[in-house]
Every structure is written in structure tokens, then in C-alpha cells.
Design a protein around this motif. Structure first.
Motif: not given
Length: 259
Positions: A206, A230, A233-234, A236-237, A249
Motif C-alpha cells: 500500500a 490495482r 488499492e487492494q 490498502k483495503l 470492489q
């Protein structure tokens, strides 16, 4: 009517399950294709290196044969030259005794005719000259040796080696490593490559910068795949623990494993 409704419902469920399975298989297929491309590029590099080393080895063999031939010729020429030099004595050794004898023979009658009364002091002067000559020669020979010893004794101090600051290699993050295979695009092979680079947690992925992305893609032989799938983004979640948003998502990634 009820049977038709259940058939339609079963068909929809089958389509959803097939789409879910196909998405996961497609990600694995893309990962395997990337690994195959990287293996092929490494194979081509190894072949090029093998051809280059073969050429250098043949060039070294030719240069070695040339050097051995030159060495044999030099030994043969030095052997013939040494034999000729040993067979003929130097001309200086043959001429100097005769010149010295003739000079001494000519000096004796002239000295006897010129000053017969002063014949006694000459040997003493000659003795003093001969005695002082070795001392002067000894002093001259000692002077350069002492200078040479002084020069050789002064050993220059070794200059301090310059400290080279090598870039620190990436270290794995402290703590328990995360399951990186939950991310879309990370399979068993990519997970091993990331761990070899010190990437073991979602937080590390991230926090990647553009420079980190470029370095990782060069190592894993990717071309924009991290941004396309991505990863950041993955990560970070998952690092934030937002499982619901992650499942929303990225439904093809699942919530348990990405293998």
C-alpha cells in the motif's frame, strides 16, 4: 411455474459461480504467462552470455598460442646470442692490460732520466694515493646506499580507503507476514518473488512509490501489471481491515485465498 422458477434460479447461480471461478482462473493464467515470459527472457540472456563467453574463450586460446610461440622464439634467439657472447671475450678486457703495460714501460725510463734523486718519495706518494683511493670509493659507495636505505625506509602511509555507502537492500517488515495471495494477480510464483524482495505485508504494498513499482516490475518482468490489476488499492483495503469494501470492489479475489 414453480419448476420453471427453480430452473431459472439454478441457471443464474451456475452462471455466477462460473463467472467467479473463471475470474480467478484468468488471474492465475495471467500470472503464469508473466512467469513464462520472464523465464524465456532469462533463457535468452543466458544463451547470449554463453555465446559471448565462448567467443572470449576462443580469443584467449588464440592469444595464449601466440604468446607461447613468441616465448619459444625469444628463448631460441637468446640461446644463440648467449652462445656467441660467451665464445668471444670482450675487447675492453683484451686491450686495457696492453695499454696499461705500455704506459708503465714508457713512464719508467722518463722518470729515471728526469729526476733520479726523487725516485724514493714517489712510491710513498703512490702508496698514499692507492690507500686514499679505496677509502674515497668506499665513501662514495656508502653514500648512495645510505640514501637508498633512507628512501626505502620511508614507507608511504596507506591512504584511508574511501567509505562506500552501498544502498541498503529491502528488508522484510517486522511482524507476522500477510497472505499476499489474496490479491488479484499474486500467485505462488509472484508471492515467492515478492518475499525475496522483502515484501511480506499489505502495508508495504500500500505504501509503494512510483520508484518502488518500477523496481518491482523490473525484477518480476511486468509491464504496467501492478497498476492494471490495482495491487495498491487492494493492499490498502486489506491493510485497513475493510473486508466488506474489498469484497465489493474485488469480488473475483474472494476473501479467503487467491490460489
Amino acid at each position: 411455474m414453480g419448476t420453471f422458477f427453480y430452473v431459472v434460479l439454478a441457471l443464474l447461480v451456475g452462471v455466477l459461480v462460473g463467472w467467479f471461478i473463471w475470474g480467478r482462473l484468468r488471474s492465475e493464467l495471467d500470472s503464469l504467462r508473466g512467469d513464462l515470459d520472464r523465464t524465456r527472457s532469462e533463457r535468452d540472456k543466458l544463451r547470449a552470455d554463453s555465446d559471448r563467453l565462448t567467443g572470449e574463450l576462443s580469443a584467449c586460446g588464440k592469444s595464449r598460442s601466440d604468446l607461447e610461440r613468441q616465448l619459444r622464439e625469444a628463448q631460441a634467439s637468446s640461446g644463440t646470442g648467449g652462445a656467441k657472447a660467451s665464445s668471444q671475450p670482450p675487447a675492453a678486457l683484451m686491450s686495457t692490460p696492453a695499454v696499461a703495460k705500455s704506459g708503465a714501460a714508457a713512464a719508467k725510463p722518463a722518470a729515471a732520466k728526469a729526476a733520479p734523486a726523487k725516485a724514493a718519495p714517489k712510491p710513498a706518494a703512490a702508496k698514499l694515493a692507492t690507500a686514499s683511493a679505496p677509502a674515497a670509493m668506499a665513501s662514495q659507495s656508502k653514500a648512495p646506499t645510505t640514501k637508498a636505505l633512507a628512501k626505502t625506509s620511508t614507507v608511504p602511509k596507506a591512504a584511508p580507503a574511501a567509505k562506500k555507502t552501498a544502498p541498503a537492500a529491502a528488508k522484510p517488515a517486522s511482524g507476522k507476514p500477510d497472505n499476499l495471495r489474496r490479491l488479484i494477480g499474486i500467485g505462488p510464483v509472484n508471492e515467492k518473488l515478492l518475499k525475496a524482495q522483502g515484501v511480506t505485508t499489505y502495508a508495504q504494498i500500500a505504501g509503494w512509490t512510483p520508484a518502488d513499482i518500477k523496481r518491482i516490475e523490473e525484477v518480476m518482468n511486468f509491464d504496467g501489471r501492478i497498476a492494471r490489476e490495482r495491487w495498491i488499492e487492494q493492499a490498502k483495503l486489506l491493510a485497513a481491515g475493510n473486508e466488506a469494501e474489498f469484497a465489493k470492489q474485488f469480488p473475483t479475489a474472494g476473501t479467503a485465498s487467491n490460489t
